[in-house]
Write a protein that holds these residues in place. Sequence first.
Motif, PDB file in Angstrom:
ATOM      1  N   GLY A   5       0.816  -1.207   0.000  1.00 25.36           N
ATOM      2  CA  GLY A   5       0.000   0.000   0.000  1.00 25.36           C
ATOM      3  C   GLY A   5       0.853   1.262   0.000  1.00 25.36           C
ATOM      4  N   ARG A   6       1.929   1.252   0.776  1.00 21.32           N
ATOM      5  CA  ARG A   6       2.821   2.410   0.820  1.00 21.32           C
ATOM      6  C   ARG A   6       3.503   2.615  -0.533  1.00 21.32           C
ATOM      7  N   LYS A   7       3.911   1.531  -1.133  1.00 20.11           N
ATOM      8  CA  LYS A   7       4.566   1.631  -2.440  1.00 20.11           C
ATOM      9  C   LYS A   7       3.613   2.191  -3.492  1.00 20.11           C
ATOM     10  N   ALA A   8       2.380   1.690  -3.500  1.00 19.66           N
ATOM     11  CA  ALA A   8       1.404   2.172  -4.468  1.00 19.66           C
ATOM     12  C   ALA A   8       1.096   3.646  -4.249  1.00 19.66           C
ATOM     13  N   GLY A   9       0.967   4.077  -2.990  1.00 19.51           N
ATOM     14  CA  GLY A   9       0.720   5.482  -2.689  1.00 19.51           C
ATOM     15  C   GLY A   9       1.870   6.363  -3.116  1.00 19.51           C
ATOM     16  N   TYR A  11       3.993   5.855  -5.549  1.00 23.29           N
ATOM     17  CA  TYR A  11       4.066   5.973  -7.004  1.00 23.29           C
ATOM     18  C   TYR A  11       2.902   6.782  -7.573  1.00 23.29           C
ATOM     19  N   LEU A  12       1.762   6.801  -6.889  1.00 20.79           N
ATOM     20  CA  LEU A  12       0.677   7.670  -7.319  1.00 20.79           C
ATOM     21  C   LEU A  12       1.048   9.135  -7.146  1.00 20.79           C
ATOM     22  N   ALA A  17       3.141  14.255  -9.560  1.00 19.17           N
ATOM     23  CA  ALA A  17       4.224  15.230  -9.683  1.00 19.17           C
ATOM     24  C   ALA A  17       4.784  15.252 -11.099  1.00 19.17           C
ATOM     25  N   ALA A  18       4.920  14.079 -11.707  1.00 19.35           N
ATOM     26  CA  ALA A  18       5.435  14.012 -13.079  1.00 19.35           C
ATOM     27  C   ALA A  18       4.469  14.656 -14.064  1.00 19.35           C
ATOM     28  N   LEU A 312       7.971   0.307  -9.958  1.00 21.68           N
ATOM     29  CA  LEU A 312       6.983  -0.294  -9.059  1.00 21.68           C
ATOM     30  C   LEU A 312       7.045  -1.813  -9.141  1.00 21.68           C
ATOM     31  N   LEU A 313       7.195  -2.339 -10.345  1.00 22.70           N
ATOM     32  CA  LEU A 313       7.294  -3.789 -10.514  1.00 22.70           C
ATOM     33  C   LEU A 313       8.504  -4.342  -9.784  1.00 22.70           C
ATOM     34  N   VAL A 314       9.634  -3.625  -9.875  1.00 25.46           N
ATOM     35  CA  VAL A 314      10.846  -4.074  -9.182  1.00 25.46           C
ATOM     36  C   VAL A 314      10.647  -4.059  -7.674  1.00 25.46           C
ATOM     37  N   ASP A 315      10.037  -2.984  -7.152  1.00 26.06           N
ATOM     38  CA  ASP A 315       9.806  -2.906  -5.707  1.00 26.06           C
ATOM     39  C   ASP A 315       8.907  -4.038  -5.234  1.00 26.06           C
TER      40      ASP A 315
END
Length: 329
Positions: A5-9, A11-12, A17-18, A312-315
């Motif tokens: 959940g933290r990783k997905a948040g 990257y969102l 930002a991007a 994200l896939l790597v994480d």
Amino acid sequence: MRYYGRKAGFYLVALWAALTLNFVIPRLMPGDPVDILMAKLAQRGGAVDPSVRRSYELLLGAGGGDPLWEQYVSYLGNTVRGDFGVSVSSYPAPVSEVIAQSLPWTVVLVGLATAISFVLGIALGAVAGWKRGSWLDSLVPATTVLAAVPYFWLALILAAALASGLQWFPLLGGYDVTLSTGWNWEFISSAAYHGVLPALTIVISSVGGWLLGMRNMMVSTTSEDYVLTARAKGLRGRRIMVRYAARNAVLPSVAGFATSLGFVVSGSVITEQVFSYPGLGTQLLEAVQNNDYALMQGIFLVITVAVLGANLLVDLLYGVIDPRTRAAH
């Protein structure tokens, strides 16, 4: 689940930002895409009255006199709907159509070249690190030098030697223009033949980095306790090298490879320019030269999503491969 959940948040937030930078940066550049289209229209004898200019502003999303925040909200809404506007450099083609035509060329060329250089570099690096002092180990400095050579210089050398000199490969283009595009053998073989030289440029210039990184990790891994224990058990050297040393030494390179795959969609701009290859890098350069905001934003968005998706896939994979990663979070 908390880790994912933290990783997905994260990257969102990074995607938002991007997208914001993607909106701001083109508008900080000098020039106006509407002026470019108006100049082209005037050269062809068309009308250049204010109503025509306003129509072009609405068509291209340039905003005209609209406040910047309204342009930003409209930009986000159009992005969610997949509407990237109309390309100035390829007018009146939509940006999505321009990207759809160029993206497969870059993905196939740069993707395959990146995969080949990764596999080749990892394999050679593993052997070089395992057998230190061998003849293969002495190739590391030479491949490192090749990795430091600029893309355009290496591309020009290969083009002069293998295309112009020996005439082994075609010099320009992505396929024989006399052929009709499609899933037929003539076109596919022509595209593969034209792609050999650009792909060779990418492989030669990037294999050295993978080789050096894997070689150094193998040297460190061979001194680990689990490798020494495997040797004490009398296991075969090849099995120790592959299943114990290389399996752990390759983890940092896997992360780097996923990031490289994310950047595949951006293409090798210089390489594509040297060989006049019809990839996304060529379209990006044309967009910058023509102040094509819409096309720049569309290409940058594709690059951003690809890079963030790869990371994200790597994480997520690291969380599966190494449980300590989840425990640390």
